[in-house]
Design a protein around this motif. Structure first.
Motif, short mmCIF file in Angstrom:
data_model
loop_
_atom_site.label_atom_id
_atom_site.label_comp_id
_atom_site.label_asym_id
_atom_site.label_seq_id
_atom_site.Cartn_x
_atom_site.Cartn_y
_atom_site.Cartn_z
N ALA A 72 0.86 -1.19 0.00
CA ALA A 72 0.00 0.00 0.00
C ALA A 72 0.89 1.23 0.00
O ALA A 72 1.97 1.23 0.60
CB ALA A 72 -0.89 0.00 1.24
N GLY A 92 0.57 5.67 0.23
CA GLY A 92 -0.22 6.89 0.29
C GLY A 92 0.50 7.94 -0.54
O GLY A 92 0.63 7.83 -1.76
N SER A 93 1.03 8.99 0.14
CA SER A 93 1.72 10.06 -0.58
C SER A 93 3.21 9.79 -0.75
O SER A 93 3.92 10.58 -1.36
CB SER A 93 1.55 11.39 0.16
OG SER A 93 0.19 11.69 0.30
N GLY A 94 3.70 8.71 -0.13
CA GLY A 94 5.13 8.38 -0.28
C GLY A 94 6.05 9.31 0.49
O GLY A 94 7.20 9.50 0.10
N THR A 95 5.57 9.89 1.60
CA THR A 95 6.44 10.75 2.41
C THR A 95 7.04 10.02 3.60
O THR A 95 7.75 10.62 4.40
CB THR A 95 5.67 11.98 2.97
OG1 THR A 95 4.71 11.51 3.93
CG2 THR A 95 4.98 12.76 1.87
N GLY A 96 6.72 8.74 3.73
CA GLY A 96 7.25 7.95 4.85
C GLY A 96 8.76 8.04 4.90
O GLY A 96 9.43 8.24 3.88
N SER A 101 4.74 17.00 7.85
CA SER A 101 4.48 16.76 6.43
C SER A 101 2.99 16.87 6.11
O SER A 101 2.54 16.39 5.07
CB SER A 101 4.95 15.34 6.08
OG SER A 101 4.38 14.40 7.00
N SER A 146 -0.80 11.44 3.58
CA SER A 146 -2.20 11.01 3.51
C SER A 146 -2.67 10.46 4.86
O SER A 146 -1.86 9.99 5.68
CB SER A 146 -2.36 9.93 2.44
OG SER A 146 -1.79 8.70 2.91
N ASN A 195 -0.87 8.04 7.59
CA ASN A 195 -0.85 8.41 9.02
C ASN A 195 -1.33 7.24 9.88
O ASN A 195 -0.76 6.95 10.93
CB ASN A 195 -1.77 9.60 9.31
CG ASN A 195 -1.32 10.91 8.69
OD1 ASN A 195 -2.03 11.91 8.77
ND2 ASN A 195 -0.17 10.94 8.06
N SER A 218 1.06 8.13 13.00
CA SER A 218 1.87 9.35 12.97
C SER A 218 1.59 10.29 14.12
O SER A 218 0.47 10.37 14.64
CB SER A 218 1.61 10.09 11.65
OG SER A 218 2.06 9.31 10.58
#
Ligand code: FAD
Length: 543
Positions: free
Chosen positions: A129, A131-135, A195, A200, A204, A209
């Motif tokens: 999965a 989301g926005s790929g900011t992990g 972020s 997303s 989160n 998060s």
């Protein structure tokens, strides 16, 4: 897949369809027949269990056929297969490691996600999965070939229920949009990662998060009431309930923070809070990090619970001032502390007085107060843009995430400074000081010979420091693939084995985000060696 099964793997089986929380509970936690060994999805190559017979390797995946089937489920724009477009998904916010996925899909509805997971289940295709790929822990990447299921087209607010103070959104909805949707009515959504303008809600949830305001209001798990989730076999189920409290086992809590290893959240009901009547922000500057850390200790010892308490060191201050083109923070300070206080007017006034006094006692040179929304936003702007500001000065960074008890902050900050000198790598510190959640940013130039190895070693040493101080290897960025080899620094083999049992109850085939969170024998030789010596964990198959 890279992982290796162990002797007598234990399986709990996920039963068939379940459509309510009660069903989800019974289906997930019904033990499979006599906890028998399950067929393994993995190829036995690692050192974990050289004595056990090798299971049948999974047949290679025919990605062309999978792409064709995905196209039958999704509209044309929902399938990404072109090489140059796939490159956009080869890493998350942790850019140190990159793996290009074989195929990416962009579903728009829960039914499409369920159809995709049924396809994966039928064909034995692992999925990730995204989301926005900011992990920042390498969680949303396909380290071994897997179908990446990105939620960036699932961005609808599904329902706003202000009388019950809740909102239901699709997982791709951006964190800050939630507050934007209800701010006009005097409500907001509390968890606010730095972020928040890009990450997303699904991400989160998966990372549990935190953010600036989590010191007082709690992290994501304190604000998620209910989730619609698609399990790895394609079953759509509900975890949690729209009510604040219900008596069943808390599977909602199990899912939150599971980093995409238990299924995909497709609708999330969040708790909304009333905006506080009064808010004020203090900015105090210090001549040393230790003094700023002392102020943090003093403020909490005085019984004040700030909405947020964030610290930045000199490197960050310089970068932010440069980035904003203003001397927003005192240029010659070694550290600044931002303290936000909220509540009723009288309460805020008392807290302001006490916090100012404690900052001065710890050695603050100046304490600046911002009451108006615009002034507060200006003080926070520097903190929120610190990482981007540093990114302009140093082309590459590795953002570490550890936790220490607040009382250990001064000693740990000093030790991080010493490590930075020993490794010859600058480390900037910008972090949630109130809850002891450190974010040392190791700055480097990719391409310098051997630098990436040194960066990772320094990151590991910082985490060892956190554990030695009684802390943790992650506060909010998760484990992903970046920190899985450190999990057994914190958890005994029995603990890890138990976590694997829970994971297998949701995902017996190990298709969901394989290789994440748990040490794997191929990548964590040391952990695997320890595991082989421990019968408890050797009995549990590792995905
Ligand atoms: C500059 C910067 C500042 C940051 N500040 C903070 C901060 O203050 N606090 C903080 O906690 N984090 C912070 N982060 C980290 C990151 O933004 C969070 O972890 C965020 O929650 C990730 O969301 P995302 O949508 O980008 O998820 P992704 O990176 O796409 O995915 C993260 C994980 O979630 C899983 N996932 C995604 N969507 C779903 C879903 N629908 N169902 C199940 N699993 C899913 C993925 O498989 C992956 O394991 C920061 C990152 C950056 C780059």
């Amino acid at each position: 897949m890279e992982t290796c099964p162990a002797d007598g793997a234990v399986a709990l089986q996920v039963a068939g369809a379940a459509s309510s929380s009660a069903h989800a509970l019974s289906s997930l936690l019904t033990p499979g027949p006599s906890l028998a060994p399950s067929p393994s999805p993995a190829t036995a190559t690692g050192p974990i269990d050289s004595s056990s017979p090798a299971p049948a390797p999974r047949p290679p995946i025919d990605w062309v056929a999978i792409e064709r089937r995905c196209r039958a489920i999704l509209p044309a724009r929902g399938v990404v297969a072109a090489r140059q477009e796939l490159l956009a998904y080869d890493c998350d916010g942790l850019t140190l490691h990159r793996w290009e996925p074989p195929l990416v899909v962009l579903p728009e509805t829960t039914e499409q996600v369920a159809a995709l997971l049924r396809l994966c289940h039928r064909e034995g295709v692992p999925f990730v999965a995204r989301g926005s790929g900011t992990g920042l822990s390498g969680g949303a990447v396909a380290e071994t070939p897997a179908l990446v299921i990105a939620t960036t087209r699932m961005r609808k607010v599904l329902e706003i229920d202000l009388p019950n103070r809740r909102i239901t959104v699709q997982p791709g909805v951006i964190n800050s949009w939630v507050t934007r949707a209800v701010a006009g009515d005097g409500f907001y959504y509390a968890p606010d990662p730095s972020s928040q303008v890009v990450c997303s809600i699904g991400g989160n949830v998966a990372e549990n998060s935190g953010g600036v305001h989590c010191l007082k209001y709690g992290v994501t798990s304190n604000h998620v009431l209910e989730m619609e989730v698609v399990l790895p076999d394609g079953t759509i189920t509900t975890l949690g309930s729209g009510l604040a409290e219900t008596p069943e086992l808390d599977l909602r809590g199990v899912f939150i923070g599971s980093e995409g290893t238990l299924g995909i959240a497709t609708a999330i009901t969040l708790r909304l809070l009333r905006a506080p009547a009064s808010v004020a922000v203090l900015l105090a500057d210090f001549t040393s990090m230790e003094a700023a850390a002392e102020a943090v200790r003093g403020i909490t010892a005085a019984g004040i619970l700030p909405a947020g308490m964030e610290m930045m060191d000199r490197l960050c201050i310089e970068a932010v001032n440069d980035y904003l083109g203003a001397q927003e923070y005192p240029a010659d300070a070694a550290a600044v502390l931002l303290v936000e206080l909220d509540g009723h007017q009288e309460e805020v006034a008392v807290a302001l007085e006490l916090a100012t006094e404690r900052c001065r006692q710890a050695g603050a040179r100046t304490v600046r107060l911002a009451r108006e929304a615009e002034d507060r936003a200006r003080l926070w702007q520097g903190r929120k843009s610190a990482i981007s500001a540093l990114g302009r000065r140093f082309p590459s960074y590795y953002l570490q995430d550890g936790v220490v008890p607040r009382t250990a902050l001064p000693e740990v900050m000093r030790a991080i400074g010493e490590l930075s000198e020993r490794y010859g790598l600058p480390v900037a510190n910008v972090f949630h000081a109130g809850d002891g959640n450190l974010h040392p940013l190791i700055l480097y130039r990719a391409g310098d010979p051997g630098v990436e190895q040194r960066v990772q070693e320094l990151g590991a040493e910082i985490l060892r420091l956190c554990i030695a101080a009684g802390g943790s290897i992650s506060g909010e960025h998760g484990v992903g693939n970046d920190k899985r080899c450190y999990m057994d620094w914190m958890f005994a083999p029995d603990d890890l084995a138990t976590m694997q049992l829970v994971r297998r109850a949701f995902d017996p085939e190990g298709l969901a985000n394989p290789g994440k969170v748990f040490p794997t024998p191929k990548t964590c030789g040391e952990s695997a060696q320890r595991r082989r010596e421990e019968p408890a964990l050797a009995a549990v198959e590792v995905f």
